[in-house]
Write a protein that holds these residues in place. Sequence first.
Motif, PDB file in Angstrom:
ATOM      1  N   ASN A 114      18.812  -2.489   4.052  1.00 63.93           N
ATOM      2  CA  ASN A 114      17.483  -2.825   4.604  1.00 63.93           C
ATOM      3  C   ASN A 114      16.473  -1.711   4.296  1.00 63.93           C
ATOM      4  OD1 ASN A 114      18.319  -0.731   6.287  1.00 63.93           O
ATOM      5  ND2 ASN A 114      19.105  -2.145   7.823  1.00 63.93           N
ATOM      6  N   ASP A 115      15.258  -1.907   4.787  1.00 64.64           N
ATOM      7  CA  ASP A 115      14.187  -0.932   4.543  1.00 64.64           C
ATOM      8  C   ASP A 115      14.560   0.459   5.031  1.00 64.64           C
ATOM      9  OD1 ASP A 115      12.651  -2.973   3.514  1.00 64.64           O
ATOM     10  OD2 ASP A 115      11.488  -3.293   5.342  1.00 64.64           O
ATOM     11  N   ALA A 116      15.254   0.525   6.174  1.00 65.87           N
ATOM     12  CA  ALA A 116      15.622   1.833   6.736  1.00 65.87           C
ATOM     13  C   ALA A 116      16.530   2.588   5.761  1.00 65.87           C
ATOM     14  CB  ALA A 116      16.313   1.654   8.085  1.00 65.87           C
ATOM     15  N   ASP A 117      17.474   1.875   5.140  1.00 69.81           N
ATOM     16  CA  ASP A 117      18.350   2.508   4.147  1.00 69.81           C
ATOM     17  C   ASP A 117      17.540   2.994   2.939  1.00 69.81           C
ATOM     18  OD1 ASP A 117      20.586   2.090   5.650  1.00 69.81           O
ATOM     19  OD2 ASP A 117      21.446   0.523   4.384  1.00 69.81           O
ATOM     20  N   LEU A 118      16.652   2.129   2.488  1.00 70.44           N
ATOM     21  CA  LEU A 118      15.826   2.483   1.332  1.00 70.44           C
ATOM     22  C   LEU A 118      14.983   3.730   1.632  1.00 70.44           C
ATOM     23  CD1 LEU A 118      14.521   1.934  -1.424  1.00 70.44           C
ATOM     24  CD2 LEU A 118      13.123   0.163  -0.354  1.00 70.44           C
ATOM     25  N   ASP A 119      14.373   3.739   2.806  1.00 68.27           N
ATOM     26  CA  ASP A 119      13.540   4.890   3.192  1.00 68.27           C
ATOM     27  C   ASP A 119      14.380   6.161   3.341  1.00 68.27           C
ATOM     28  OD1 ASP A 119      11.416   3.187   3.210  1.00 68.27           O
ATOM     29  OD2 ASP A 119      11.315   2.971   5.390  1.00 68.27           O
ATOM     30  N   ALA A 120      15.582   5.998   3.903  1.00 73.16           N
ATOM     31  CA  ALA A 120      16.450   7.175   4.081  1.00 73.16           C
ATOM     32  C   ALA A 120      16.785   7.784   2.719  1.00 73.16           C
ATOM     33  CB  ALA A 120      17.719   6.788   4.835  1.00 73.16           C
ATOM     34  N   ILE A 121      16.893   6.936   1.704  1.00 76.56           N
ATOM     35  CA  ILE A 121      17.167   7.450   0.359  1.00 76.56           C
ATOM     36  C   ILE A 121      15.922   8.096  -0.246  1.00 76.56           C
ATOM     37  CG2 ILE A 121      17.678   6.755  -2.024  1.00 76.56           C
ATOM     38  CD1 ILE A 121      19.816   4.931  -0.964  1.00 76.56           C
ATOM     39  N   THR A 122      14.828   7.344  -0.308  1.00 74.20           N
ATOM     40  CA  THR A 122      13.649   7.882  -0.998  1.00 74.20           C
ATOM     41  C   THR A 122      13.064   9.102  -0.281  1.00 74.20           C
ATOM     42  OG1 THR A 122      12.207   6.305   0.136  1.00 74.20           O
ATOM     43  CG2 THR A 122      12.976   5.700  -2.071  1.00 74.20           C
ATOM     44  N   GLN A 123      13.120   9.091   1.049  1.00 73.63           N
ATOM     45  CA  GLN A 123      12.476  10.180   1.805  1.00 73.63           C
ATOM     46  C   GLN A 123      13.392  11.385   2.032  1.00 73.63           C
ATOM     47  OE1 GLN A 123       9.195   9.820   2.136  1.00 73.63           O
ATOM     48  NE2 GLN A 123       9.645   7.871   1.112  1.00 73.63           N
ATOM     49  N   GLY A 124      14.641  11.292   1.602  1.00 73.08           N
ATOM     50  CA  GLY A 124      15.578  12.383   1.865  1.00 73.08           C
ATOM     51  C   GLY A 124      16.027  13.109   0.603  1.00 73.08           C
ATOM     52  N   GLU A 125      17.200  13.697   0.710  1.00 80.00           N
ATOM     53  CA  GLU A 125      17.768  14.494  -0.373  1.00 80.00           C
ATOM     54  C   GLU A 125      17.943  13.659  -1.658  1.00 80.00           C
ATOM     55  OE1 GLU A 125      18.183  17.563  -0.562  1.00 80.00           O
ATOM     56  OE2 GLU A 125      19.424  17.692  -2.372  1.00 80.00           O
ATOM     57  N   ALA A 126      18.398  12.414  -1.504  1.00 82.11           N
ATOM     58  CA  ALA A 126      18.609  11.556  -2.676  1.00 82.11           C
ATOM     59  C   ALA A 126      17.301  11.333  -3.430  1.00 82.11           C
ATOM     60  CB  ALA A 126      19.213  10.217  -2.247  1.00 82.11           C
TER      61      ALA A 126
END
Length: 333
Positions: A114-126
Amino acid sequence: MKLKRLFSALAAGAALTALCATAQAREYSVSTVLSDAFPWGQAAQKWADLVNERSEGRITLRVYPNAQLVAGDQTKEFSAMRSGLIDMAVGSTINWSPQVPELNLFSLPFLMKNDADLDAITQGEAGKLAFAAIEQRGIVPLAWGENGFRQLSNSAKPVRSPADMAGLKIRVVGSPLFQDTFTALGANPTQMSWADAKPALTTGAVDGQENPLSVFDVARVDQVGQKYLTLWDYMADPLVFAVNQRVWKSLPEEDRELLSQAAIDAGKWEIELSRGAQAQRLADVRERGVEVIELTDAERAAFVEATASVQDKWAPRIGDALMEAARKAVAQP
Ligand code: X2X
């Protein structure tokens, strides 16, 4: 005589003003695949508007949609930007993945829910590692935008399981990972550009395609016989705002800051706009007679299982550090 002298003085003055203006004002090309009828093109136009406004007209970004600067071949956009044929772009991670293999991360089937997963990736270390990979290939990434979670449509039947996909000819983007995903699902994938996709759907050369709901809606994909839409959220392609390195180096620090902040603001604006329009788009698409298939958890799990081999095959090309950072990001509660 006097009048003539006055005129030539005026003319010289005007020429000088024009010269000063051109010396100061700069224009850069920005490539996109989709026009400003779509959130993607609107993201680029917003960037251009903000830059124009904040630079008080000194910097113009001219948006060239439909991948026209690469004659419609969207998988050449990154190379064209690297070589300087294109100054800047708002591009999809899918289209840049042939040159930046790390970006295949986003295309891994069912990595993000979902969007939360996508955001966790783009906005974090990944996200940082993905940007570093782009930078390594000679392009300066500035900000994230979003094309969106991609859904499957076809003209033949409601698809609820991998078995339903057996033999379906599906248009996919020109990135090899998609070939693997749709082969694993038992379908018959055919790579082509977006420019060729609609004609191929119209003539029935292919039975289906996959794209975000916004693209399905705005491009009126239902009008070319795509009657069945399966909401499976199998992957999402973020957009990246980016600049050719030589252009970047030629800019004074304050203009870099201006471009970068405008890209961040335009990206945020577009992501919100795009997500905010989802429910209405879905209602509109249903209204136009499209049969929308929503999967139960068990149905979705069957697709996840059928495509597990794709993650195994592609993870090494994406790289351990990035894979690990992404897996951590999506494991957050
Ligand atoms: O070609 C596509 O499907 C599109 C428009 O979504 C991309 O450029 C990735």
